[in-house]
Design a protein around this motif. Structure first.
Motif, short mmCIF file in Angstrom:
data_model
loop_
_atom_site.label_atom_id
_atom_site.label_comp_id
_atom_site.label_asym_id
_atom_site.label_seq_id
_atom_site.Cartn_x
_atom_site.Cartn_y
_atom_site.Cartn_z
N GLU A 159 0.72 -0.95 -0.07
CA GLU A 159 0.26 -0.25 0.18
C GLU A 159 1.53 1.84 0.28
N GLY A 160 0.44 2.33 -0.15
CA GLY A 160 0.63 3.60 -0.37
C GLY A 160 1.98 3.22 -1.40
N GLU A 161 3.61 3.71 -0.78
CA GLU A 161 4.40 4.21 -1.31
C GLU A 161 5.03 1.85 -1.99
N SER A 162 5.20 1.20 -0.98
CA SER A 162 4.89 0.26 -1.22
C SER A 162 4.03 -0.60 -2.75
N ARG A 163 2.75 0.34 -2.95
CA ARG A 163 2.24 -0.59 -3.72
C ARG A 163 2.92 -0.46 -4.86
N LEU A 164 4.02 0.03 -4.95
CA LEU A 164 3.91 -0.18 -6.73
C LEU A 164 6.20 -0.84 -6.68
N TRP A 165 5.92 -1.26 -5.69
CA TRP A 165 7.19 -1.87 -5.58
C TRP A 165 8.21 -3.30 -6.31
N PHE A 166 8.69 -3.54 -6.56
CA PHE A 166 8.88 -4.96 -7.02
C PHE A 166 8.62 -6.18 -6.11
N HIS A 167 8.55 -7.42 -5.96
CA HIS A 167 8.79 -8.09 -5.81
C HIS A 167 8.57 -9.54 -6.45
N GLY A 168 9.05 -10.71 -5.64
CA GLY A 168 8.89 -12.03 -5.65
C GLY A 168 8.65 -13.24 -5.44
N VAL A 169 8.94 -14.24 -6.14
CA VAL A 169 9.69 -15.78 -4.68
C VAL A 169 9.96 -15.72 -6.00
N ASP A 170 11.80 -15.60 -4.33
CA ASP A 170 12.72 -17.13 -4.78
C ASP A 170 12.70 -18.80 -5.14
N ARG A 171 11.34 -19.08 -4.14
CA ARG A 171 11.16 -20.58 -3.93
C ARG A 171 10.79 -20.40 -2.94
N ILE A 172 10.11 -22.52 -2.38
CA ILE A 172 9.30 -22.42 -1.17
C ILE A 172 10.06 -23.46 -0.63
N TYR A 173 10.18 -23.66 0.40
CA TYR A 173 10.95 -24.43 1.19
C TYR A 173 9.43 -25.98 1.13
N PRO A 174 9.54 -27.12 0.34
CA PRO A 174 9.17 -28.10 0.45
C PRO A 174 8.74 -28.95 1.87
N GLY A 175 8.15 -29.54 2.30
CA GLY A 175 7.98 -29.36 4.13
C GLY A 175 8.09 -29.13 4.86
N THR A 176 7.00 -27.27 5.14
CA THR A 176 7.39 -27.20 5.96
C THR A 176 6.31 -26.63 6.66
N SER A 177 4.39 -27.29 5.76
CA SER A 177 3.70 -27.42 6.34
C SER A 177 2.86 -28.57 5.86
N THR A 178 1.48 -28.78 6.30
CA THR A 178 1.03 -30.10 6.48
C THR A 178 -0.19 -29.08 6.05
N LEU A 179 -0.57 -28.20 5.33
CA LEU A 179 -2.16 -27.57 4.73
C LEU A 179 -2.93 -28.38 4.15
N LEU A 180 -1.46 -28.35 2.62
CA LEU A 180 -2.46 -28.76 1.61
C LEU A 180 -2.01 -30.19 1.39
N GLU A 181 -2.89 -30.60 0.77
CA GLU A 181 -2.10 -32.27 0.76
C GLU A 181 -1.64 -32.74 -0.53
N GLY A 182 -0.04 -33.16 -0.35
CA GLY A 182 1.28 -33.35 -1.39
C GLY A 182 1.48 -32.14 -1.50
N GLY A 183 1.48 -31.07 -0.28
CA GLY A 183 2.25 -29.78 0.14
C GLY A 183 2.24 -28.62 -1.23
N GLY A 184 3.59 -28.30 -1.50
CA GLY A 184 3.16 -26.76 -2.51
C GLY A 184 2.63 -25.56 -1.52
N ARG A 185 1.97 -24.85 -2.00
CA ARG A 185 1.72 -23.33 -1.81
C ARG A 185 1.35 -22.84 -2.17
N LEU A 186 -0.06 -22.48 -1.98
CA LEU A 186 -1.42 -20.90 -2.53
C LEU A 186 -1.17 -20.05 -2.44
N ASN A 187 -0.94 -18.72 -2.68
CA ASN A 187 -0.89 -17.58 -2.82
C ASN A 187 -2.26 -17.02 -3.33
N LEU A 188 -2.79 -16.38 -2.55
CA LEU A 188 -4.51 -15.15 -2.81
C LEU A 188 -4.03 -13.86 -2.75
#
Ligand code: MD6
Ligand code: FE
Length: 199
Positions: A159-188
């Motif tokens: 928000e504000g100034e950061s609304r237009l900042w560059f960002h990304g996801v370099d990697r995920i860390y498999p096995g760090t959550s049991t929420l999703l069956e089969g692992g992986g990540r969701l971002n909404l």
């Protein structure tokens, strides 16, 4: 930028996961193509809301239909509308919710969310499942970046100034959550696309 660690408790994460899975049965994840058509993304995507963000050989844009099924996107779950209201204090509705699905080797390059018609409205994201290494910089690609680990239930607000900042996801860390069956990540990612109503 605001990071709200553990904003969603486990019960809320499970309820949201189940809503998203039901919605993905209607609007299946697809593998997007980068503009130009030479490369596909390692992240699979879908959307909910009146508008959905798309990329294909023709470029980036918002569209009111799923590119493969041709059907309108399903509605944004009430829990996500409520979360965005709580976090931003802004009453107007988000119009688009991009669903990013990461597998063990997925990543998302440094980018700015800039296909919207209104940059005054914050962008709110919710993470579910495995942890991710999120990198955020500044207004230019050359700006120094810092990295943080996002965990399941964390919320990020640009928000504000950061609304237009560059960002990304370099990697995920498999096995760090049991929420999703089969692992992986969701971002909404919840966004206002057209000009936000004032007042
Ligand atoms: C992700 N997030 O966490 C990618 N964009 O998988 C984003 O691209 C993002 O987290 C705008 C605002 C918040 C975000
Ligand atoms: Fe983004």
């Amino acid at each position: 930028m605001r990071l709200l660690p553990g904003h969603l408790d486990l019960a809320a994460q499970r309820a949201l996961r189940d809503r998203i899975h039901a919605l993905l049965a209607e609007a299946p994840l697809y593998r997007p193509t980068m503009p130009g058509g030479d490369k596909t993304m390692s992240v699979r995507m879908s959307n909910c809301g009146p508008l959905g963000w798309l990329t294909d050989r023709a470029g980036y844009r918002y569209a009111d239909r799923h590119p493969e099924t041709g059907r309108p996107w399903p509605a944004i779950p009430d829990a996500l509308i409520a979360l965005r209201d709580t976090v931003t204090g802004l009453p107007y509705r988000p119009e688009a919710c991009l669903i990013n699905r990461y597998d063990a080797g997925s990543r998302l390059g440094l980018h700015v969310d800039q296909d919207e018609g209104d940059f005054s409205a914050p962008v709110v994201s919710v993470s579910l499942g495995d942890q991710a290494l999120f990198r955020v910089g500044g207004a230019t690609r050359k700006h120094p970046t810092r990295s943080l680990r996002l965990s399941s239930g964390d919320v990020v607000v640009l928000e504000g100034e950061s609304r237009l900042w560059f960002h990304g996801v370099d990697r995920i860390y498999p096995g760090t959550s049991t929420l999703l069956e089969g692992g992986g990540r969701l971002n909404l990612t919840l966004r206002r696309v057209t000009t936000a109503p004032s007042g």
